[in-house]
Design a protein around this motif. Structure first.
Motif, PDB file in Angstrom:
ATOM      1  N   SER A   1       5.983   6.047   8.694  1.00 22.87           N
ATOM      2  CA  SER A   1       5.260   6.228   7.857  1.00 22.87           C
ATOM      3  C   SER A   1       3.428   6.020   7.529  1.00 22.87           C
ATOM      4  O   SER A   1       3.051   5.162   9.082  1.00 22.87           O
ATOM      5  N   VAL A   2       3.258   6.572   7.183  1.00 18.33           N
ATOM      6  CA  VAL A   2       1.604   6.586   7.664  1.00 18.33           C
ATOM      7  C   VAL A   2       1.201   5.842   6.258  1.00 18.33           C
ATOM      8  O   VAL A   2       0.548   6.668   5.197  1.00 18.33           O
ATOM      9  N   PRO A   3       0.478   4.790   6.974  1.00 23.99           N
ATOM     10  CA  PRO A   3      -0.761   4.202   5.273  1.00 23.99           C
ATOM     11  C   PRO A   3      -1.602   5.443   5.068  1.00 23.99           C
ATOM     12  O   PRO A   3      -2.658   5.926   5.345  1.00 23.99           O
ATOM     13  N   ILE A   4      -1.974   5.441   3.276  1.00 22.26           N
ATOM     14  CA  ILE A   4      -3.073   5.826   3.605  1.00 22.26           C
ATOM     15  C   ILE A   4      -3.916   5.949   2.143  1.00 22.26           C
ATOM     16  O   ILE A   4      -4.785   6.606   1.216  1.00 22.26           O
ATOM     17  N   THR A   5      -3.881   4.311   1.961  1.00 22.52           N
ATOM     18  CA  THR A   5      -5.101   2.985   1.814  1.00 22.52           C
ATOM     19  C   THR A   5      -5.326   1.854   2.218  1.00 22.52           C
ATOM     20  O   THR A   5      -4.566   1.953   3.368  1.00 22.52           O
ATOM     21  N   HIS A   6      -6.082   1.781   2.759  1.00 20.90           N
ATOM     22  CA  HIS A   6      -6.381   0.393   3.631  1.00 20.90           C
ATOM     23  C   HIS A   6      -7.156  -0.443   2.169  1.00 20.90           C
ATOM     24  O   HIS A   6      -8.487  -0.107   1.298  1.00 20.90           O
ATOM     25  N   PRO A   7      -7.509  -1.867   2.240  1.00 20.00           N
ATOM     26  CA  PRO A   7      -8.387  -2.819   1.886  1.00 20.00           C
ATOM     27  C   PRO A   7      -9.492  -2.566   2.317  1.00 20.00           C
ATOM     28  O   PRO A   7      -9.547  -2.783   3.444  1.00 20.00           O
ATOM     29  N   SER A   8     -10.293  -2.298   1.711  1.00 20.51           N
ATOM     30  CA  SER A   8     -11.579  -2.202   2.452  1.00 20.51           C
ATOM     31  C   SER A   8     -12.264  -2.210   0.866  1.00 20.51           C
ATOM     32  O   SER A   8     -12.513  -1.493  -0.430  1.00 20.51           O
TER      33      SER A   8
ATOM     34  N   PRO B   1      -6.350  -2.066  -6.864  1.00 26.27           N
ATOM     35  CA  PRO B   1      -7.625  -2.862  -6.978  1.00 26.27           C
ATOM     36  C   PRO B   1      -7.865  -3.587  -4.686  1.00 26.27           C
ATOM     37  O   PRO B   1      -7.123  -4.118  -4.484  1.00 26.27           O
ATOM     38  N   GLY B   2      -8.787  -2.523  -5.117  1.00 28.81           N
ATOM     39  CA  GLY B   2      -9.566  -3.651  -2.895  1.00 28.81           C
ATOM     40  C   GLY B   2      -8.748  -3.172  -1.838  1.00 28.81           C
ATOM     41  O   GLY B   2      -9.260  -2.793  -1.056  1.00 28.81           O
ATOM     42  N   GLN B   3      -8.408  -1.503  -2.942  1.00 27.33           N
ATOM     43  CA  GLN B   3      -8.435  -0.533  -1.637  1.00 27.33           C
ATOM     44  C   GLN B   3      -8.514   1.002  -1.962  1.00 27.33           C
ATOM     45  O   GLN B   3      -9.681   1.070  -2.368  1.00 27.33           O
ATOM     46  N   ARG B   4      -8.800   1.075  -0.500  1.00 28.08           N
ATOM     47  CA  ARG B   4     -10.083   2.134  -0.597  1.00 28.08           C
ATOM     48  C   ARG B   4      -9.006   3.273  -0.177  1.00 28.08           C
ATOM     49  O   ARG B   4      -8.067   3.137   0.362  1.00 28.08           O
ATOM     50  N   ILE B   5      -8.912   4.575  -0.560  1.00 25.42           N
ATOM     51  CA  ILE B   5      -8.521   5.941   0.140  1.00 25.42           C
ATOM     52  C   ILE B   5      -8.763   5.965   1.646  1.00 25.42           C
ATOM     53  O   ILE B   5     -10.064   6.041   2.026  1.00 25.42           O
TER      54      ILE B   5
ATOM     55  N   ARG C   1       0.730  -1.520   0.097  1.00 25.23           N
ATOM     56  CA  ARG C   1      -0.144  -0.347  -0.095  1.00 25.23           C
ATOM     57  C   ARG C   1       0.486   1.091   0.282  1.00 25.23           C
ATOM     58  O   ARG C   1       1.934   1.518   0.191  1.00 25.23           O
ATOM     59  N   PRO C   2       0.671   2.520  -0.348  1.00 25.24           N
ATOM     60  CA  PRO C   2       1.575   3.825  -0.732  1.00 25.24           C
ATOM     61  C   PRO C   2       1.449   4.416   0.709  1.00 25.24           C
ATOM     62  O   PRO C   2       0.453   4.141   1.826  1.00 25.24           O
ATOM     63  N   GLU C   3       2.223   4.685   1.933  1.00 22.70           N
ATOM     64  CA  GLU C   3       2.768   5.006   2.989  1.00 22.70           C
ATOM     65  C   GLU C   3       3.112   6.736   2.945  1.00 22.70           C
ATOM     66  O   GLU C   3       4.208   7.324   1.832  1.00 22.70           O
ATOM     67  N   LEU C   4       2.815   7.361   3.139  1.00 23.72           N
ATOM     68  CA  LEU C   4       3.165   9.016   3.486  1.00 23.72           C
ATOM     69  C   LEU C   4       4.197   8.651   4.940  1.00 23.72           C
ATOM     70  O   LEU C   4       4.423   8.322   5.918  1.00 23.72           O
ATOM     71  N   ALA C   5       6.032   9.229   4.321  1.00 25.79           N
ATOM     72  CA  ALA C   5       7.000   9.173   5.126  1.00 25.79           C
ATOM     73  C   ALA C   5       6.796  10.268   6.206  1.00 25.79           C
ATOM     74  O   ALA C   5       7.489  11.055   5.064  1.00 25.79           O
ATOM     75  N   LEU C   6       6.414  10.305   6.912  1.00 25.55           N
ATOM     76  CA  LEU C   6       5.802  11.442   7.600  1.00 25.55           C
ATOM     77  C   LEU C   6       7.321  12.212   8.297  1.00 25.55           C
ATOM     78  O   LEU C   6       6.909  12.910   8.153  1.00 25.55           O
TER      79      LEU C   6
ATOM     80  N   PRO D   1     -12.195   4.980  -4.532  1.00 24.07           N
ATOM     81  CA  PRO D   1     -11.400   3.504  -5.027  1.00 24.07           C
ATOM     82  C   PRO D   1      -9.773   4.487  -4.624  1.00 24.07           C
ATOM     83  O   PRO D   1     -10.195   5.213  -4.907  1.00 24.07           O
ATOM     84  N   ALA D   2      -8.599   3.620  -4.669  1.00 27.16           N
ATOM     85  CA  ALA D   2      -7.926   3.864  -4.264  1.00 27.16           C
ATOM     86  C   ALA D   2      -7.692   3.917  -5.918  1.00 27.16           C
ATOM     87  O   ALA D   2      -7.080   2.563  -6.522  1.00 27.16           O
TER      88      ALA D   2
END
Length: 749
Positions: free
Chosen positions: A427-434, A444-448, A388-393, A439-440
């Protein structure tokens, strides 16, 4: 430009007299610029005037002071000279970092004046800060800009910029060479107190956001006491002062908690729509004025804007697509986050749900929880991984730090940021499988994740408001002129004050957001946290009605959780209604109404003879007005202080009345009686006007009975003109009985 405005003195205003000077002469703790030849490159001396320079310095001082006094007559900048020769030098190797730039302390003058040398490298901006000293920058070389809360001005060699106490300021070098300057500062206790007491003129437009409520249930008093009540009071006061201010909120439709509520009933979309309608109705019952309520379901333009922001965010160097650890249900294999998982906070050890700790405010990544458990399964979750994409805080810490300094964020938020920084890489994920949410794209299968969505949703709400008002505010091009104010509970601090500024910096590089933060703590019910999921709540609709809303707002104000958790009970609400609102407020107003009607035909009499108690009471009315103004203003905003002040003032009014209410004295000294009634009528008028943000319904009805307006904030106390109709019988009759028996019925709580 006003008292103590920036750039109060600039050398180029004085043209030929001072344009080439780089020598600073200090006089009794104050400074002046004397004429001299331009020094050689690298000159670094500060010379204090001595006896040999007495007459030349004094003449220059008088010349400059005269020029200053014509434009800024209230600035006591210079005093008589004190002649002690001193010389200071600094070494460039001794420069140290202070406020984000290189500084070297040079010493102090004879009256506590401090002075330093500063160097701002090309492309560098100092950290915004405020202090109680008066300060002046004397620019020696280079070019740049000085920015304050109110404006930005260019500066170059030969310019002097003066700052009043508590004026936030930064110095930016936008040239190709070092910007060197001398910093001169001194304390003036009187000026500092005057500056602290001033209420800053608001900039416009101002967008006041109460955090969008999750539509998984209606609003209870725990919700209402915090962001929604606070934002309403704040916005009403701004508008009374002529500011273009708007209260915005909406429905947080894509929250995971909405899907959780829909597990056993209907669909997430139906749940969100149903409770959004209920929330709107409850806010209306609270007399909470909302100028834009954003519901996002089915809004194609909103979805496209969020998709655009998401694409831009994915291209940011601070965002990486990572295979990272995550939790999964041991039985179903479902991905777990937020309400799906619980455990112990890795920071404070308290019990918490996934992703945020309600007690200490710290974020978690779910897999780092202690004693972790899944909501649906009795077994411990399985640790796996997900891409998943993650923001490196941690790459955004400098941006966040600058933003918090500029915003004047509360110490509670600064402490949270300091604790997050101690983690190092984070790092903080910016999407999650849901299967619920936006939609992200490309995943596929991930949401913002709903929290980054909310950050950009605030901007879209401004654009939605623009459509209602016929304005041109564009969510894709946020303006530096916008002032944003956020009201939220402390458990949302990480998202609002740390994550969102980082997201804005990555997506809108041209924008420097100006955001203020007002944070409340948890409101407890009988000693325990209000909870929608546990049905431990008093719902707004249970206690709010046309005749009870003012008593409820007063009680919520008196007990609002500002800086500490506070407790609500139905018995305490009943006491506020019966003993405070009816037993003190309406008792005083009823007695005043009856006497003016009986003795003066319902018209305010002219004042007669004034005794010491009358003069003191008149002064007390102005003290109340000023105290309410401070309690509502941005710097000192406190609904609890405003409510307590109003109660204290009405008690004073009742005590003053009782001290004047002697029948024989009224007959023998009618002039004193006229003064007492005239002053009390004026107090009632000021009460109505100053209560308008806190208790708008009661304030409006009271004001109509006295013939005053609650549309504009009273700048001062003025006695009501003799003959003013004083008929508050309708408002007294309206509040005589409650129309909501449950709200004030005896209870066991």
């Amino acid at each position: 430009m006003g008292y103590w405005s920036i750039a109060a003195v600039a050398l180029r205003r004085f043209g030929t007299s001072y344009g080439g000077s780089h020598r600073a002469i200090f006089a009794d703790g104050k400074f002046l610029l004397a004429r001299s030849l331009r020094p050689p490159v690298g000159w670094s001396r500060i010379v204090l005037a001595g006896a040999a320079n007495r007459y030349r310095a004094a003449a220059s001082l008088r010349n400059l002071q005269q020029r200053l006094s014509r434009s800024q007559p209230k600035i006591p900048l210079f005093q008589r000279l004190s002649f002690v020769m001193r010389k200071y030098r600094f070494s460039r190797t001794e420069l140290s970092r202070a406020f984000g730039i290189d500084m070297a302390t040079l010493g102090t003058g004879s009256a506590g004046t401090g002075f330093s040398f500063g160097k701002v490298a090309p492309g560098v901006t100092s950290e915004p800060h405020r202090h109680d000293e008066i300060e002046a920058f004397v620019v020696l070389s280079g070019v740049g800009k000085v920015r304050t809360d109110l404006r930005q001005i260019p500066v170059k060699a030969g310019d002097v910029v003066l700052f009043h106490p508590f004026e936030a300021h930064v110095l930016c070098n936008d040239g190709d060479e070092d910007l060197d300057f001398v910093d001169v500062y001194w304390r003036d206790g009187k000026a500092a107190l005057e500056a602290a007491a001033q209420v800053a003129a608001p900039r416009t437009p101002i967008f006041v956001f109460s955090t969008p409520p999750t539509p998984n249930g209606d609003l209870h008093l725990g919700h209402l006491s915090g962001p929604y009540f606070g934002a309403d009071v704040y916005t009403r006061f701004l508008r009374m002062n002529g500011a273009e201010a708007y209260h915005l909120t909406g429905s947080d439709d894509h929250q995971s908690y909405v899907a959780t509520r829909a597990d056993d009933q209907s669909t997430p979309a139906k749940v969100a729509r149903h409770y959004a309608d209920e929330i709107i109705a409850t806010l209306a019952l609270l007399d909470c004025e909302v100028h834009s309520f954003l519901s996002t379901l089915g809004d194609d333009a909103y979805a496209e804007f969020q998709a655009t922001c998401f694409r831009t965010l994915l291209s940011s160097p601070a965002v990486d697509l990572r295979q990272s650890r995550a939790l999964f249900d041991a039985v179903t294999g479902d991905y777990l986050y937020e309400p799906d998982v619980s455990g112990l906070c890795p920071d404070c050890g308290s019990s918490t749900s996934g992703n945020i700790c309600e007690k200490c405010g710290a974020p978690n990544l779910c897999h780092d929880l202690g004693a972790v458990r899944a909501r649906h399964s009795a077994e411990a979750p399985v640790v796996g991984s997900v891409r998943r994409p993650e923001l490196a805080l941690d790459r955004c810490y400098d941006d966040i730090d600058r933003h918090l300094r500029a915003s004047g964020a509360p110490a509670r938020i600064l402490d949270l940021f300091a604790r997050v920084r101690q983690r190092g890489d984070f790092s903080v994920p910016i999407t999650h499988p849901s299967d619920w949410g936006l939609p992200a794209e490309g995943l596929p299968g991930q949401r913002i994740w709903v929290w980054p969505e909310m950050a950009f949703g605030f901007l879209y709400n401004i654009q939605a408001l623009a459509g209602l008002l016929g304005r041109d505010w564009n969510a894709a091009m946020p303006s530096n002129d916008w002032q944003i104010v956020h009201f939220f509970g402390f458990d949302n601090s990480f998202y609002h004050a740390l994550l969102y500024p980082a997201l804005y910096a990555e997506v809108f590089s041209h924008w420097t957001p100006r955001i203020r933060y007002h944070v409340n703590e948890f409101y407890l019910l009988d000693g325990q946290k209000f909870s929608t999921s546990r049905a431990h709540a008093v719902w707004g609709k249970e206690v709010l009605g046309l005749k009870t809303v003012d008593a409820v707002r007063l009680h919520l104000g008196l007990t609002r959780p500002e800086g500490e958790r506070t407790n609500f009970t139905l018995n305490a609400l009943r006491r506020t209604e019966n003993e405070v609102f009816k037993g003190t407020w309406l008792k005083w107003l009823d007695a005043l109404h009856r006497q003016i009607k009986q003795d003066f035909g319902g018209c305010v009499p002219d004042a007669g003879d004034w005794g010491p108690a009358d003069r003191a009471f008149f002064a007390r009315i102005e003290i109340h007005r000023a105290a309410m103004e401070r309690a509502y203003s941005d710097d000192g905003f406190s609904v609890r202080r405003a409510a307590a002040q109003a109660c204290d003032f009405v008690r004073d009014c009742l005590i003053y009345r009782q001290a004047q209410d002697y029948e024989a004295a009224r007959r023998l000294y009618p002039a004193r009686t006229r003064t007492s009634l005239a002053l009390q009528a004026t107090a009632a008028a000021i009460l109505a006007q100053t209560l308008a943000p806190l208790m708008p319904r009661f304030a409006s009805m009271l004001a109509r009975g006295i013939g005053v307006s609650t549309e504009k904030w009273p700048a001062s106390v003025r006695r009501l003109p003799p003959g003013t109709i004083f008929d508050i019988g309708p408002v007294l009759g309206f509040y005589a009985k409650s129309d909501n028996p449950k709200a004030f019925a005896p209870s066991e709580s």
